[in-house]
Design a protein around this motif. Structure first.
Motif, PDB file in Angstrom:
ATOM      1  N   TRP A   1       0.851  -1.194   0.000  1.00 25.92           N
ATOM      2  CA  TRP A   1       0.000   0.000   0.000  1.00 25.92           C
ATOM      3  C   TRP A   1       0.879   1.233   0.000  1.00 25.92           C
ATOM      4  O   TRP A   1       1.984   1.233   0.541  1.00 25.92           O
ATOM      5  N   LEU A   2       0.377   2.262  -0.678  1.00 25.26           N
ATOM      6  CA  LEU A   2       1.118   3.500  -0.865  1.00 25.26           C
ATOM      7  C   LEU A   2       0.517   4.573   0.032  1.00 25.26           C
ATOM      8  O   LEU A   2      -0.700   4.795   0.013  1.00 25.26           O
ATOM      9  N   HIS A   3       1.366   5.209   0.835  1.00 27.42           N
ATOM     10  CA  HIS A   3       0.939   6.391   1.579  1.00 27.42           C
ATOM     11  C   HIS A   3       1.609   7.598   0.940  1.00 27.42           C
ATOM     12  O   HIS A   3       2.838   7.708   0.946  1.00 27.42           O
ATOM     13  N   LEU A   4       0.797   8.499   0.383  1.00 24.95           N
ATOM     14  CA  LEU A   4       1.302   9.583  -0.451  1.00 24.95           C
ATOM     15  C   LEU A   4       1.503  10.893   0.307  1.00 24.95           C
ATOM     16  O   LEU A   4       1.644  11.945  -0.297  1.00 24.95           O
ATOM     17  N   GLY A   5       1.565  10.809   1.629  1.00 27.70           N
ATOM     18  CA  GLY A   5       1.929  11.984   2.407  1.00 27.70           C
ATOM     19  C   GLY A   5       0.867  12.426   3.388  1.00 27.70           C
ATOM     20  O   GLY A   5      -0.307  12.065   3.294  1.00 27.70           O
ATOM     21  N   ASP A   6       1.290  13.223   4.372  1.00 25.55           N
ATOM     22  CA  ASP A   6       0.466  13.660   5.493  1.00 25.55           C
ATOM     23  C   ASP A   6      -0.004  12.450   6.305  1.00 25.55           C
ATOM     24  O   ASP A   6      -1.180  12.323   6.649  1.00 25.55           O
ATOM     25  N   TYR A   7       0.956  11.606   6.612  1.00 24.97           N
ATOM     26  CA  TYR A   7       0.744  10.449   7.496  1.00 24.97           C
ATOM     27  C   TYR A   7       0.430  10.929   8.901  1.00 24.97           C
ATOM     28  O   TYR A   7      -0.372  10.334   9.611  1.00 24.97           O
ATOM     29  N   ILE A   8       1.065  12.029   9.324  1.00 29.26           N
ATOM     30  CA  ILE A   8       0.732  12.704  10.572  1.00 29.26           C
ATOM     31  C   ILE A   8       0.464  14.174  10.260  1.00 29.26           C
ATOM     32  O   ILE A   8       0.760  14.660   9.163  1.00 29.26           O
ATOM     33  N   TYR A   9      -0.090  14.901  11.256  1.00 30.77           N
ATOM     34  CA  TYR A   9      -0.267  16.349  11.170  1.00 30.77           C
ATOM     35  C   TYR A   9       0.420  17.007  12.359  1.00 30.77           C
ATOM     36  O   TYR A   9       0.464  16.447  13.451  1.00 30.77           O
ATOM     37  N   GLU A  10       0.918  18.209  12.146  1.00 32.56           N
ATOM     38  CA  GLU A  10       1.779  18.860  13.127  1.00 32.56           C
ATOM     39  C   GLU A  10       1.051  19.789  14.089  1.00 32.56           C
ATOM     40  O   GLU A  10       1.624  20.228  15.086  1.00 32.56           O
ATOM     41  N   TYR A  11      -0.199  20.101  13.827  1.00 33.92           N
ATOM     42  CA  TYR A  11      -0.889  21.145  14.580  1.00 33.92           C
ATOM     43  C   TYR A  11      -1.177  20.753  16.029  1.00 33.92           C
ATOM     44  O   TYR A  11      -1.212  19.568  16.375  1.00 33.92           O
ATOM     45  N   GLY A  12      -1.436  21.770  16.867  1.00 36.26           N
ATOM     46  CA  GLY A  12      -1.924  21.546  18.214  1.00 36.26           C
ATOM     47  C   GLY A  12      -3.406  21.213  18.197  1.00 36.26           C
ATOM     48  O   GLY A  12      -4.101  21.364  17.181  1.00 36.26           O
ATOM     49  N   THR A  13      -3.898  20.750  19.322  1.00 30.96           N
ATOM     50  CA  THR A  13      -5.295  20.334  19.413  1.00 30.96           C
ATOM     51  C   THR A  13      -6.244  21.470  19.026  1.00 30.96           C
ATOM     52  O   THR A  13      -6.125  22.588  19.520  1.00 30.96           O
TER      53      THR A  13
ATOM     54  N   ASP B   1       7.555   0.178 -12.798  1.00 35.09           N
ATOM     55  CA  ASP B   1       8.554   0.967 -12.087  1.00 35.09           C
ATOM     56  C   ASP B   1       7.801   2.007 -11.272  1.00 35.09           C
ATOM     57  O   ASP B   1       6.919   2.690 -11.806  1.00 35.09           O
ATOM     58  N   LEU B   2       8.136   2.148 -10.009  1.00 30.53           N
ATOM     59  CA  LEU B   2       7.488   3.126  -9.138  1.00 30.53           C
ATOM     60  C   LEU B   2       8.524   4.130  -8.663  1.00 30.53           C
ATOM     61  O   LEU B   2       9.408   3.809  -7.868  1.00 30.53           O
ATOM     62  N   SER B   3       8.431   5.359  -9.164  1.00 34.03           N
ATOM     63  CA  SER B   3       9.318   6.444  -8.747  1.00 34.03           C
ATOM     64  C   SER B   3       8.612   7.259  -7.671  1.00 34.03           C
ATOM     65  O   SER B   3       7.492   7.737  -7.876  1.00 34.03           O
ATOM     66  N   LEU B   4       9.261   7.422  -6.541  1.00 30.79           N
ATOM     67  CA  LEU B   4       8.676   8.102  -5.382  1.00 30.79           C
ATOM     68  C   LEU B   4       9.380   9.432  -5.179  1.00 30.79           C
ATOM     69  O   LEU B   4      10.609   9.487  -5.127  1.00 30.79           O
ATOM     70  N   LEU B   5       8.602  10.510  -5.061  1.00 30.68           N
ATOM     71  CA  LEU B   5       9.164  11.851  -5.053  1.00 30.68           C
ATOM     72  C   LEU B   5       9.172  12.474  -3.657  1.00 30.68           C
ATOM     73  O   LEU B   5       8.324  12.157  -2.819  1.00 30.68           O
ATOM     74  N   ASP B   6      10.109  13.366  -3.441  1.00 36.41           N
ATOM     75  CA  ASP B   6      10.161  14.238  -2.268  1.00 36.41           C
ATOM     76  C   ASP B   6       9.967  15.661  -2.780  1.00 36.41           C
ATOM     77  O   ASP B   6      10.877  16.248  -3.357  1.00 36.41           O
ATOM     78  N   LEU B   7       8.779  16.210  -2.584  1.00 36.92           N
ATOM     79  CA  LEU B   7       8.462  17.529  -3.125  1.00 36.92           C
ATOM     80  C   LEU B   7       8.434  18.611  -2.050  1.00 36.92           C
ATOM     81  O   LEU B   7       7.784  19.646  -2.211  1.00 36.92           O
ATOM     82  N   ARG B   8       9.192  18.386  -0.962  1.00 38.18           N
ATOM     83  CA  ARG B   8       9.301  19.381   0.108  1.00 38.18           C
ATOM     84  C   ARG B   8      10.734  19.804   0.398  1.00 38.18           C
ATOM     85  O   ARG B   8      10.984  20.961   0.713  1.00 38.18           O
ATOM     86  N   SER B   9      11.674  18.895   0.284  1.00 44.50           N
ATOM     87  CA  SER B   9      13.041  19.180   0.734  1.00 44.50           C
ATOM     88  C   SER B   9      13.790  20.161  -0.149  1.00 44.50           C
ATOM     89  O   SER B   9      14.706  20.842   0.311  1.00 44.50           O
ATOM     90  N   PHE B  10      13.426  20.260  -1.432  1.00 42.47           N
ATOM     91  CA  PHE B  10      14.235  21.031  -2.375  1.00 42.47           C
ATOM     92  C   PHE B  10      13.473  22.177  -3.028  1.00 42.47           C
ATOM     93  O   PHE B  10      14.052  22.938  -3.797  1.00 42.47           O
ATOM     94  N   ARG B  11      12.194  22.300  -2.737  1.00 47.99           N
ATOM     95  CA  ARG B  11      11.382  23.277  -3.467  1.00 47.99           C
ATOM     96  C   ARG B  11      11.674  24.711  -3.055  1.00 47.99           C
ATOM     97  O   ARG B  11      12.053  25.007  -1.919  1.00 47.99           O
ATOM     98  N   SER B  12      11.421  25.619  -4.017  1.00 50.11           N
ATOM     99  CA  SER B  12      11.451  27.052  -3.738  1.00 50.11           C
ATOM    100  C   SER B  12      10.195  27.435  -2.967  1.00 50.11           C
ATOM    101  O   SER B  12       9.194  26.712  -2.973  1.00 50.11           O
ATOM    102  N   GLN B  13      10.233  28.589  -2.317  1.00 48.68           N
ATOM    103  CA  GLN B  13       9.082  29.029  -1.547  1.00 48.68           C
ATOM    104  C   GLN B  13       7.881  29.277  -2.459  1.00 48.68           C
ATOM    105  O   GLN B  13       8.016  29.778  -3.580  1.00 48.68           O
TER     106      GLN B  13
ATOM    107  N   ALA C   1       5.971   4.577   1.396  1.00 49.02           N
ATOM    108  CA  ALA C   1       5.525   5.892   1.853  1.00 49.02           C
ATOM    109  C   ALA C   1       6.453   7.008   1.392  1.00 49.02           C
ATOM    110  O   ALA C   1       7.665   6.821   1.265  1.00 49.02           O
ATOM    111  N   ILE C   2       5.855   8.161   1.148  1.00 52.31           N
ATOM    112  CA  ILE C   2       6.591   9.410   0.954  1.00 52.31           C
ATOM    113  C   ILE C   2       6.000  10.439   1.905  1.00 52.31           C
ATOM    114  O   ILE C   2       4.889  10.280   2.403  1.00 52.31           O
ATOM    115  N   TRP C   3       6.760  11.506   2.161  1.00 50.61           N
ATOM    116  CA  TRP C   3       6.214  12.554   3.011  1.00 50.61           C
ATOM    117  C   TRP C   3       5.699  13.711   2.173  1.00 50.61           C
ATOM    118  O   TRP C   3       6.064  13.905   1.018  1.00 50.61           O
ATOM    119  N   ASP C   4       4.798  14.496   2.789  1.00 53.86           N
ATOM    120  CA  ASP C   4       4.368  15.763   2.221  1.00 53.86           C
ATOM    121  C   ASP C   4       4.657  16.843   3.263  1.00 53.86           C
ATOM    122  O   ASP C   4       5.603  16.704   4.034  1.00 53.86           O
TER     123      ASP C   4
END
Length: 553
Positions: free
Chosen positions: A189-201, A313-325, A250-253
């Motif tokens: 199974w593929l998890h395509l990001g936002d496995y967790i969330y960072e916000y407070g309650t 072939d499954l290519s998995l991307l990281d679209l947060r670590s290198f992106r411009s603002q 899994a990949i992160w978002d």
């Protein structure tokens, strides 16, 4: 999630985000008793326990990555930094009873890795089900199933993947995971990001109801915070069941870090008051790799490639670590060739892999939508209601600049590469936007369908995170009935969009076609929510176009 989408969420949030030094100081304080909220109840004992389940991931033809977290003593809670070094044994067998053992070994769980452990097993047979278990101090973990990938040169008749994204703990229960686990037919199974969330309650969309509070209750900033939040998620019984049923890829978002993260910061990060972004990013990445059955890939990121025989072939991307603002909606710099979503090295890696692939299908695990999403061509009477729903300006071309729409030069280069090299059967698998979509990916959206389609895209909705009906607090289905025709009118490459429901996808692949079956939940706030099939779309080999099919596989 996107800046645009977040704008409307903020209007309906339970409480505003707090941006104060006091908040930051509280978040970085030493954690002790409150961490107990991250764990289910357990007896006051010093015997080891496996409270967070077991998991496997990143299947290879000859191997699999195994994961667990042991709680060696009562005080050794996630993020606490407490607890002794603990030997953990593992076994891999061909049967669930673990009588036909094919591999075994031992690793040591330490506070340095939050008492998480991984075992990267090799020497296994391809396309084979295996069962595994961990043991520590006389205590056994649950027994779980995993599966290796087919041999690289194998003629594979069929593959089946579960596909999910965007699971907000506080917004509901993870019934999607339970229903996928119950299928018993997934290769992975593929998890395509936002496995967790960072916000407070209460700080992130829950339709005014926090179904279940997460831990810690404040916004996560430090390594201890991120570890505690991952630990909270891994106590979910439905998530544990899916991890025990099949390997995850899994990949992160952004929410594994902070909302709308980019290489130098995030929308949901205040430099100074919340510490340095570099420190927060490093903490989030460390906790992610500790708590997820994911191999650290190029430059400590999640971009990597897995092969499944001659079929995929499954290519998995990281679209947060290198992106411009990200830039503001309507800002012409979305076309600036000096701005990037992927980073130069990752885009070159992706292009080279797609060009040289000899498989029938090229799948791309893609955390944000690549298909264009514009509403500027609509008449005012159609533009205004959709803009209001999405929290967008009511005049001019509207782009989701957190997606590929905000980095059009990267998209043009990638799609031109697919066309120039006759790369066929490329399918983007996407999350993030909390809606379900089935799209062609046009070379020129402005002239589509007269222009060619370079690829196709299946976007899955959220497991629990707010979608449009939640944001405007309307009955499920009513917003989609209005918004979907408007979106399709302005975006002729969009075959289907459901803006309102929560659920998951099942991707089934043969040499002839790749088909996504979309499933929806009865109620995200109910732990016993049922699941039902909603729609199916497929891409037939060689067409680069999506078409509806009227039965799930």
């Amino acid at each position: 999630m996107t800046s645009r989408y977040r704008a409307s969420e903020q209007l309906n949030s339970l409480s505003p985000r707090r941006r104060t030094v006091v908040k930051a100081a509280a978040a970085t304080a030493v954690l002790a008793g409150p961490l107990a909220a991250a764990l289910p109840a357990r007896a006051a004992t010093d015997s080891p326990a496996f409270l967070h389940g077991v998991a496997s991931g990143d299947p290879l033809p000859d191997g699999i990555l195994l994961w667990t977290r042991v709680t060696p003593t009562a005080e050794a809670e996630p993020g606490s930094g407490l607890g002794p070094d603990t030997p953990v044994d593992w076994v891999v067998a061909r049967d669930k009873a673990l009588t036909n053992i094919v591999a075994k070994g031992s690793v040591t769980a330490t506070a340095a890795t939050d008492h998480t452990v991984k075992a990267d097993i090799r020497g296994l047979e391809p396309a084979t089900d295996y069962w595994f278990r961990f043991s520590a101090g006389g205590t056994d973990s649950p027994v779980a199933r995993t599966r290796t990938a087919p041999a690289a040169d194998a003629a594979v008749p069929n593959l089946r993947f579960g596909v999910v994204s965007c699971a907000n703990w506080e917004a509901g229960y993870f019934s999607s995971y339970r229903h996928l686990a119950a299928r018993g037919d997934l290769d992975a199974w593929l998890h395509l990001g936002d496995y967790i969330y960072e916000y407070g309650t209460g700080e992130y969309g829950t339709r005014d109801t926090v179904v279940r509070p997460h831990a810690p209750t404040h916004e996560i900033l430090t390594l201890a915070d991120y570890r505690t939040r991952h630990g909270r998620y891994k106590t979910d019984a439905d998530l544990q069941a899916l991890h025990a049923a099949a390997p995850v890829i899994a990949i992160w978002d952004d929410h594994e870090f902070a909302n709308d993260a980019w290489s130098g910061g995030a929308e949901n990060h205040t430099e100074g008051a919340e510490g340095a972004w570099s420190a927060r990013q490093a903490a989030a990445k460390q906790a992610y790799f500790e708590w997820m059955p994911v191999r650290t890939a190029v430059a400590g990121t999640t971009y990597r490639r897995l092969r499944f025989g001659k079929l995929v072939d499954l290519s998995l991307l990281d679209l947060r670590s290198f992106r411009s603002q990200q830039v503001a909606v309507g800002n012409g710099s979305v076309d600036d060739p000096d701005r990037t979503l992927t980073g130069r090295a990752q885009l070159d890696w992706l292009k080279a892999g797609l060009k040289t692939s000899d498989t029938t299908w090229r799948l791309i695990g893609n955390s944000v939508m690549i298909s264009p999403f514009a509403i500027g061509s609509l008449t005012a009477d159609l533009l205004r209601p959709l803009a209001e729903l999405l929290g967008l300006p009511k005049e001019g071309l509207a782009l989701n600049t957190d997606q590929w729409d905000g980095y059009t030069d990267d998209r043009r280069e990638l799609l031109a590469h697919l066309r120039a090299n006759a790369v066929r059967n490329t399918v983007f698998l996407t999350g993030d936007i909390h809606m379900a979509w089935a799209n062609d990916v046009p070379v020129d959206a402005g002239t589509y369908p007269l222009s060619a389609s370079a690829a196709t895209e299946f976007v899955v909705t959220s497991v629990t995170s707010d979608n449009l009906d939640d944001i405007v607090k309307a009955p499920e289905g009513t917003i989609s009935a209005i918004a979907a025709p408007i979106i399709k009118a302005a975006n002729r490459h969009v075959h289907w969009v459901d803006t309102d429901r929560h659920g998951y996808g099942v991707l089934d692949i043969t040499a002839a076609r790749a088909q996504m079956d979309y499933y929806v939940l009865s109620d995200r706030t109910k732990p016993d929510a049922t699941s039902s099939w909603a729609r199916s779309y497929r891409t037939r080999s060689g067409t680069q176009k999506v078409e509806r099919t009227y039965d799930p596989v």
